[in-house]
Write an enzyme that holds these catalytic residues in place. Structure first.
Site, PDB file in Angstrom:
ATOM      1  N   GLU A  76       0.905  -0.951  -0.041  1.00  0.00           N
ATOM      2  CA  GLU A  76       0.170  -0.337  -0.521  1.00  0.00           C
ATOM      3  C   GLU A  76       1.209   1.336  -0.391  1.00  0.00           C
ATOM      4  O   GLU A  76       0.024   2.269  -0.717  1.00  0.00           O
ATOM      5  CB  GLU A  76      -0.652  -0.075   1.352  1.00  0.00           C
ATOM      6  CG  GLU A  76      -2.602  -0.647   1.239  1.00  0.00           C
ATOM      7  CD  GLU A  76      -3.165  -0.464   1.964  1.00  0.00           C
ATOM      8  OE1 GLU A  76      -2.523   0.116   3.266  1.00  0.00           O
ATOM      9  OE2 GLU A  76      -4.782  -0.558   1.541  1.00  0.00           O
ATOM     10  N   LYS A  92      14.412  -8.888  21.330  1.00  0.00           N
ATOM     11  CA  LYS A  92      14.773  -9.645  20.463  1.00  0.00           C
ATOM     12  C   LYS A  92      14.758  -8.764  18.983  1.00  0.00           C
ATOM     13  O   LYS A  92      13.604  -7.353  18.617  1.00  0.00           O
ATOM     14  CB  LYS A  92      13.796 -10.092  19.368  1.00  0.00           C
ATOM     15  CG  LYS A  92      13.430 -10.970  21.430  1.00  0.00           C
ATOM     16  CD  LYS A  92      15.054 -11.774  21.742  1.00  0.00           C
ATOM     17  CE  LYS A  92      15.333 -12.848  20.482  1.00  0.00           C
ATOM     18  NZ  LYS A  92      16.581 -13.896  21.166  1.00  0.00           N
ATOM     19  N   LYS A 112      24.468  -3.506  17.972  1.00  0.00           N
ATOM     20  CA  LYS A 112      23.317  -4.983  17.536  1.00  0.00           C
ATOM     21  C   LYS A 112      22.482  -4.726  16.078  1.00  0.00           C
ATOM     22  O   LYS A 112      22.961  -5.200  14.734  1.00  0.00           O
ATOM     23  CB  LYS A 112      22.962  -5.971  18.014  1.00  0.00           C
ATOM     24  CG  LYS A 112      22.622  -7.082  17.526  1.00  0.00           C
ATOM     25  CD  LYS A 112      22.342  -8.215  17.906  1.00  0.00           C
ATOM     26  CE  LYS A 112      21.955  -9.244  16.883  1.00  0.00           C
ATOM     27  NZ  LYS A 112      21.901 -10.911  17.908  1.00  0.00           N
ATOM     28  N   CYS A 163     -19.614  20.066  21.093  1.00  0.00           N
ATOM     29  CA  CYS A 163     -20.956  19.514  19.857  1.00  0.00           C
ATOM     30  C   CYS A 163     -22.490  19.064  20.325  1.00  0.00           C
ATOM     31  O   CYS A 163     -23.059  19.563  20.566  1.00  0.00           O
ATOM     32  CB  CYS A 163     -20.108  18.910  18.421  1.00  0.00           C
ATOM     33  SG  CYS A 163     -20.529  19.411  16.925  1.00  0.00           S
ATOM     34  N   LEU A 164     -22.131  17.839  19.557  1.00  0.00           N
ATOM     35  CA  LEU A 164     -23.458  16.950  19.897  1.00  0.00           C
ATOM     36  C   LEU A 164     -24.187  17.715  21.324  1.00  0.00           C
ATOM     37  O   LEU A 164     -24.970  17.320  22.007  1.00  0.00           O
ATOM     38  CB  LEU A 164     -23.462  15.270  19.853  1.00  0.00           C
ATOM     39  CG  LEU A 164     -24.160  14.386  19.876  1.00  0.00           C
ATOM     40  CD1 LEU A 164     -25.845  14.768  19.227  1.00  0.00           C
ATOM     41  CD2 LEU A 164     -23.810  13.067  20.912  1.00  0.00           C
ATOM     42  N   GLY A 165     -22.588  17.646  21.928  1.00  0.00           N
ATOM     43  CA  GLY A 165     -23.016  17.659  23.419  1.00  0.00           C
ATOM     44  C   GLY A 165     -23.728  19.822  23.900  1.00  0.00           C
ATOM     45  O   GLY A 165     -24.678  19.367  24.951  1.00  0.00           O
ATOM     46  N   GLN A 180     -25.254  20.028  21.539  1.00  0.00           N
ATOM     47  CA  GLN A 180     -27.302  20.525  20.847  1.00  0.00           C
ATOM     48  C   GLN A 180     -28.118  19.274  22.299  1.00  0.00           C
ATOM     49  O   GLN A 180     -29.121  19.454  22.279  1.00  0.00           O
ATOM     50  CB  GLN A 180     -27.061  19.115  19.711  1.00  0.00           C
ATOM     51  CG  GLN A 180     -26.452  19.968  18.260  1.00  0.00           C
ATOM     52  CD  GLN A 180     -26.216  18.871  17.419  1.00  0.00           C
ATOM     53  OE1 GLN A 180     -25.980  18.104  17.235  1.00  0.00           O
ATOM     54  NE2 GLN A 180     -25.641  19.630  16.523  1.00  0.00           N
ATOM     55  N   HIS A 203     -15.477  23.053  18.209  1.00  0.00           N
ATOM     56  CA  HIS A 203     -14.942  21.606  18.567  1.00  0.00           C
ATOM     57  C   HIS A 203     -13.844  22.626  19.696  1.00  0.00           C
ATOM     58  O   HIS A 203     -12.792  22.103  18.903  1.00  0.00           O
ATOM     59  CB  HIS A 203     -14.174  21.096  17.733  1.00  0.00           C
ATOM     60  CG  HIS A 203     -15.515  19.599  17.572  1.00  0.00           C
ATOM     61  ND1 HIS A 203     -15.721  18.765  18.486  1.00  0.00           N
ATOM     62  CD2 HIS A 203     -16.055  19.750  16.312  1.00  0.00           C
ATOM     63  CE1 HIS A 203     -17.227  17.838  17.832  1.00  0.00           C
ATOM     64  NE2 HIS A 203     -17.344  18.325  16.466  1.00  0.00           N
ATOM     65  N   GLU A 245     -11.649  21.468  21.348  1.00  0.00           N
ATOM     66  CA  GLU A 245     -10.283  20.838  21.796  1.00  0.00           C
ATOM     67  C   GLU A 245      -9.659  20.558  20.288  1.00  0.00           C
ATOM     68  O   GLU A 245      -8.153  20.269  20.867  1.00  0.00           O
ATOM     69  CB  GLU A 245     -11.226  18.976  21.506  1.00  0.00           C
ATOM     70  CG  GLU A 245     -11.139  18.126  21.025  1.00  0.00           C
ATOM     71  CD  GLU A 245     -13.491  18.453  20.457  1.00  0.00           C
ATOM     72  OE1 GLU A 245     -13.882  19.524  20.948  1.00  0.00           O
ATOM     73  OE2 GLU A 245     -14.028  17.743  19.477  1.00  0.00           O
TER      74      GLU A 245
HETATM   75  N1  GLN Z   1     -23.856  14.750  14.672  1.00  0.00           N
HETATM   76  C1  GLN Z   1     -24.068  16.467  15.369  1.00  0.00           C
HETATM   77  C2  GLN Z   1     -24.122  16.942  13.990  1.00  0.00           C
HETATM   78  O1  GLN Z   1     -24.326  16.255  12.291  1.00  0.00           O
HETATM   79  C3  GLN Z   1     -22.871  16.168  16.099  1.00  0.00           C
HETATM   80  C4  GLN Z   1     -21.509  16.108  15.217  1.00  0.00           C
HETATM   81  C5  GLN Z   1     -20.226  16.113  16.676  1.00  0.00           C
HETATM   82  O2  GLN Z   1     -20.259  15.821  17.307  1.00  0.00           O
HETATM   83  N2  GLN Z   1     -19.370  16.291  16.039  1.00  0.00           N
HETATM   84  O3  GLN Z   1     -23.942  18.271  13.615  1.00  0.00           O
END
Ligand code: GLN
Length: 549
Positions: free
Chosen positions: A149, A187, A223, A386-388, A390, A523, A525
């Site tokens: 690959e 090894k 080695k 994000c989803l957190g 929402q 995000h 992070e």
């Molecule tokens: N699923 C949600 C969306 O698409 C949140 C995405 C996420 O957390 N990165 O908006």
């Protein structure tokens, strides 16, 4: 320009990415402009459509590129923001060669795999290095030598080396297994075979990084040197470490930067790992701990997969904890458990802070919503990503604003009260089944409102004044807070701490009268760095350290 290629021997998963990032970091500390490139051998054009259980986290760059998590390591180690120019896959390389052929850019010639594909790779490496104004470019080649690959990428090394003999070196990161009772009998044979594999495609490694549980003893180094035809001092010890941030310091114990600079005929301009050593000192000598729970859906295949899927979240927690000189203790909490067992949710009290990270699909969401409700009511420091965000909006809509069936269009297609919905431009993509690189991706502005926790947090980071100011954060999602409900939610007390003005979209929400409840549509992070923790994580961990236990 000087080129360093990092390849892997014996098996994958031995930390080539961290090795490449560490080499880049060390050379940066010696005064050079350095950039790092990742090459992934798979056919996918980018990492965006891959399941995280398959590939680990999808990292996102400012320009919206969805790429491998190693790019996150490069950004974190080098403290820089990279672009899509620094990332390629077999699929993306072929795609551009095919597009060029279709556009008659090869003048009607037959387009051969060799040299066209390796030339395209070299061209991309040069372009990326130029864009980043780098004197040294470190390129990591995914996979392991001996696989077919990544052969074309190895061919690119060979071609480049033929042309620029003195400017190209190859590093082999190789696994050195151990046998015997204490696991200390190292090894070297598999590494010898890996080198022969490299030799068979015309490449001799200049440096070998010996990955093992323990440091390589002198005998083993000699080695490998002898059997693989390396100069003395070119086998570097790469033992397991507690924290990846110790790796550059470890490599320097074997003088890796001196060896590399000599081979590339470069004279060091400085030697400055002081701040980095300070970081490692904070990691090794913490004053107390901070206990963070991450509520996610359990993937059922062990911690390794979870750790890999949320690597940037984990690193961000660590950066912020190191800043406060705390040892981060991070635990995974299965959202599914809170759906079935209401009482189990009390275990959240044991944590100093709770995170609900990003995610897709509807498994586990009711449990996450329960956890959010618990954190809101019991004043447990909470960060939603994000989803957190929402789910935090859904929780508030249901439990405070009285919209009992509030949900997201992602979970219920014909929802009556989609407080989280899909916006017009995203509807088109879904209809066309156009899933590759079509979410809201990459950097978008967010205006932060005065008087909020977020405003206070970001202020020093971006050196802003008292009024509203604009930050930029990275996104990866399809769904948004539904503006039709915004007025009602605000009336009921939801704080909208950040908005994207251009698109009129909610970016940050908070709750009043809570020590720390912040959720972001973006995000954060992806922008935290070991020496510059992200402000929201920094304040979240600060609040967590203050929570009474
Ligand atoms: N699923 C949600 C969306 O698409 C949140 C995405 C996420 O957390 N990165 O908006």
């Amino acid at each position: 320009m000087k080129y360093i290629f990092v390849t892997g021997g014996v098996m994958s998963g031995v930390g080539k990415g961290v090795a490449a990032a560490s080499i880049a970091k060390i050379l940066q500390s010696r005064g050079f402009g350095v950039t790092a490139i990742k090459i992934d051998p798979y056919v996918n054009v980018d990492a965006g459509t891959m399941n995280p259980t398959e590939h680990g986290e999808v990292f996102v760059l400012d320009d919206g590129m969805e790429c491998d998590q190693d790019m996150g390591n490069y950004e974190r180690f080098l403290d820089t923001s990279l672009s899509s120019a620094n990332y390629m896959t077999t699929g993306s390389v072929y795609l551009s060669v095919i597009n060029k052929e279709r556009a008659m850019e090869y003048g009607g010639k037959q387009v051969e795999v060799v040299p066209r594909i390796p030339l395209e790779v070299i061209d991309r490496i040069n372009k990326a290095a130029k864009k980043e104004k780098a004197e040294i470019v470190v390129t990591e080649i995914g996979g392991t030598v001996g696989e077919y690959e990544n052969l074309l990428f190895l061919e690119a090394i060979k071609m480049l080396k033929l042309k620029h003999h003195k400017d190209v070196i190859t590093v082999l990161v190789s696994y050195i297994p151990s046998l015997g009772a204490g696991g200390t009998e190292l090894k070297t044979k598999p590494t010898q075979h890996a080198v022969r594999n490299l030799n068979s495609v015309g490449i001799q490694p200049d440096i070998i990084l010996g990955r093992a549980g323990v440091p390589l003893d002198q005998k083993r180094k000699e080695k490998i040197q002898f059997m693989c035809g390396l100069e003395e001092g070119d086998v570097i010890s790469a033992p397991n470490v507690e924290s990846i941030y110790e790796v550059p310091i470890n490599f320097e114990k074997d003088n890796i930067s001196d060896r590399i600079l000599k081979k590339l005929s470069l004279k060091a301009k400085s030697r400055d790992l002081k701040e980095w050593r300070g970081l490692v000192d904070a990691i090794q000598n913490p004053e107390g701990e901070v206990k963070i729970g991450i509520v996610g859906k359990y993937f059922g295949s062990g911690d390794f997969i979870l750790t890999d899927s949320y690597i940037s979240v984990l690193e961000s927690i660590k950066h912020a904890s190191y800043f406060w000189r705390k040892k981060p203790v991070i635990e995974w909490l299965d959202a599914g458990a809170y759906e079935k067992d209401q009482k189990g949710i009390k275990e959240l009290d044991k944590y100093d802070g709770i995170i609900v990270p990003g995610g897709f699909g509807n498994r586990g969401i009711e449990g996450k919503i329960k956890a959010i409700e618990y954190c809101r009511k019991n004043k447990i420091p909470f960060l939603g990503l994000c989803l957190g965000l929402q789910l935090s909006v859904i929780e508030f809509a249901r439990n405070v604003a009285g919209i009992k069936d509030a949900t997201s269009r992602e979970f219920v297609k014909n929802a009556k009260n989609p407080v989280i919905d899909v916006i017009e431009e995203q509807k088109k993509m879904l209809k066309q089944k156009n899933y590759g690189g079509t979410m809201r991706l990459g950097a978008y502005d967010c205006e932060v409102q005065p008087g909020t926790i977020s405003h206070k947090a970001y202020k020093d980071w971006i050196k802003a004044g008292k009024g509203p100011y604009t930050i930029s954060e990275r996104h990866r999602h399809r769904y948004e807070v539904n503006n039709d409900y915004r007025k009602l939610l605000e009336e009921k007390g939801l704080i909208i701490a950040g908005i994207n003005k251009k698109k009129n979209l909610v970016e940050i929400i908070e709750h009043n009268g809570h020590p720390f409840f912040v959720a972001t549509q973006f995000h954060p992070e992806f922008k935290s760095r070991p020496l510059k923790p992200h402000p929201l994580f920094k304040e979240f961990i600060s609040a967590a350290t203050k929570k009474p236990r």
